[in-house]
Write a protein that holds these residues in place. Structure first.
Motif, PDB file in Angstrom:
ATOM      1  N   PRO A 256      31.518  67.714  62.898  1.00 56.68           N
ATOM      2  CA  PRO A 256      31.250  66.769  61.809  1.00 56.68           C
ATOM      3  C   PRO A 256      29.747  66.623  61.578  1.00 56.68           C
ATOM      4  N   ILE A 257      29.354  66.464  60.310  1.00 54.30           N
ATOM      5  CA  ILE A 257      27.934  66.373  59.981  1.00 54.30           C
ATOM      6  C   ILE A 257      27.691  65.226  59.009  1.00 54.30           C
ATOM      7  N   LEU A 258      26.693  64.435  59.316  1.00 57.36           N
ATOM      8  CA  LEU A 258      26.232  63.353  58.446  1.00 57.36           C
ATOM      9  C   LEU A 258      24.845  63.714  57.941  1.00 57.36           C
ATOM     10  N   MET A 259      24.702  63.805  56.629  1.00 62.73           N
ATOM     11  CA  MET A 259      23.414  64.140  56.017  1.00 62.73           C
ATOM     12  C   MET A 259      22.806  62.885  55.393  1.00 62.73           C
ATOM     13  N   VAL A 260      21.524  62.661  55.673  1.00 60.93           N
ATOM     14  CA  VAL A 260      20.756  61.600  55.021  1.00 60.93           C
ATOM     15  C   VAL A 260      19.562  62.249  54.337  1.00 60.93           C
ATOM     16  N   THR A 261      19.057  61.623  53.268  1.00 60.45           N
ATOM     17  CA  THR A 261      18.111  62.342  52.405  1.00 60.45           C
ATOM     18  C   THR A 261      16.645  62.088  52.706  1.00 60.45           C
ATOM     19  N   SER A 262      16.295  61.034  53.405  1.00 61.05           N
ATOM     20  CA  SER A 262      14.971  60.820  53.960  1.00 61.05           C
ATOM     21  C   SER A 262      13.851  60.954  52.929  1.00 61.05           C
ATOM     22  N   GLY A 263      12.696  61.537  53.342  1.00 61.72           N
ATOM     23  CA  GLY A 263      11.501  61.546  52.509  1.00 61.72           C
ATOM     24  C   GLY A 263      11.560  62.561  51.376  1.00 61.72           C
ATOM     25  N   GLY A 264      10.714  62.332  50.377  1.00 61.14           N
ATOM     26  CA  GLY A 264      10.630  63.191  49.207  1.00 61.14           C
ATOM     27  C   GLY A 264       9.973  62.387  48.111  1.00 61.14           C
ATOM     28  N   TYR A 265       8.746  62.747  47.727  1.00 67.18           N
ATOM     29  CA  TYR A 265       7.913  61.828  46.957  1.00 67.18           C
ATOM     30  C   TYR A 265       7.463  62.391  45.615  1.00 67.18           C
ATOM     31  N   GLN A 266       8.297  63.260  45.031  1.00 67.54           N
ATOM     32  CA  GLN A 266       8.015  63.759  43.693  1.00 67.54           C
ATOM     33  C   GLN A 266       9.183  63.411  42.769  1.00 67.54           C
TER      34      GLN A 266
END
Length: 317
Positions: A256-266
């Motif tokens: 099982p995998i949980l993805m979170v989107t975290s940083g990204g500033y554009q």
């Protein structure tokens, strides 16, 4: 005995395991439009997915607000609305929280835009509440070192941490690095070919070294070329391929995998996140049947093997 919580109520089976709340977006009388960072990128991701007819409002899992008792698992009395994604990933085989990934916050200290240790909380909730979950792997591919969860799990042998980051930028936490089992330190301006080869090699190596019961994947898009804080030079196509590599590694092992989107500033990162989710769906790595069963089908498994073979030769292209 585990404490009582409303965060682990099962959502309707018809829902995609995609977690979102409009509260993720930061607005204040329009002033957010003057900020160079996209404070509403999470809502834009959802809107892009709606436009492509992948999801609708009634098919999204609504994030819940944590109670004081929930937060005391790690923190003092603070607010958090993203915890239940961990159990949903175990139940369905995968989950994507369109938000989250506050990897600079530890149990006793915030940092780098991160006020809550949501990765730590998600894993500790799983260990406490979900039978059969006793080992976790964090794959942190944000451009910055994930020093928060590293400090929290420093001496916890149940948690394996892989972290790939720009070695020259924030936070440069030497103490926290001691918790990293597989460290990938990148140079300024690292581009697609080198990056994807390293991601593939080290994700495979990490999961071969220890097969966990859950993967928490911190999928920051601040690796994108031109990001003001990341200092790397990965293309939009490279980010989509990176996420594909991680999901294929998880699905081929039925983890099982949980993805979170975290940083990204554009401003363009929301579209890239949406494109990546659509790509995962188009490849059969996420869908409702797969989510319900948690078992990869033979066609997907063959595709995974073929892709892995191609990636192994990536540096020769």
């Amino acid at each position: 005995m585990p404490h009582r919580t409303g965060l682990y109520e099962d959502p309707p089976s018809a829902c995609w395991p995609i977690i979102y709340s409009p509260d993720y977006n930061i607005t204040f009388m329009g002033l957010e439009k003057l900020h160079p960072f996209d404070a509403g990128k999470w809502g834009k991701v959802i809107n892009f997915l709606k436009e492509e007819k992948l999801i609708a409002d009634d098919l999204i899992v609504q994030a819940r607000e944590a109670t004081d008792e929930d937060l005391l698992v790690v923190h003092t009395r603070r607010y958090l609305n993203k915890l239940k994604a961990g159990k949903l990933a175990v139940d369905r085989g995968w989950a994507i929280n369109v938000g989250g990934g506050f990897h600079h916050c530890s149990s006793d200290k915030g940092g780098g835009f991160c006020a809550y240790a949501d990765i730590t909380l998600a894993i500790k909730f799983l260990f406490e509440r979900v039978q059969g979950v006793s080992k976790a792997t964090i794959i942190d591919l944000d451009a910055h070192q994930g020093n928060g969860h590293e400090r929290d799990f420093m001496d916890d042998h149940r948690v394996y941490i892989m972290d790939a980051y720009n070695r020259y930028i924030y936070p440069g936490d030497g103490f926290a690095k001691r918790a990293i089992k597989r460290r990938v330190e990148l140079e300024w301006g690292t581009e697609d070919t080198e990056y994807l080869q390293k991601v593939h090699t080290h994700v495979e190596g990490a999961l071969n070294e220890l097969k966990p019961d859950i993967i928490v994947y911190n999928a920051g898009t601040d690796i994108l070329d031109g990001d003001p804080l990341g200092g790397l030079a990965i293309s939009p196509q490279g980010i989509v391929k990176r996420d594909e590599v991680v999901f294929k590694a998880a699905r081929s092992r039925r983890i099982p995998i949980l993805m979170v989107t975290s940083g990204g500033y554009q401003k363009r990162t929301a579209r890239i996140i949406a494109d990546s989710i659509l790509n995962l769906h188009n490849l059969g790595l996420i869908d409702k049947e797969l989510a319900a069963s948690g078992v990869a089908n033979p066609k997907v498994e063959q595709m995974i093997r073929d892709s892995a073979k191609g990636l192994a030769n990536l540096s020769l292209q």
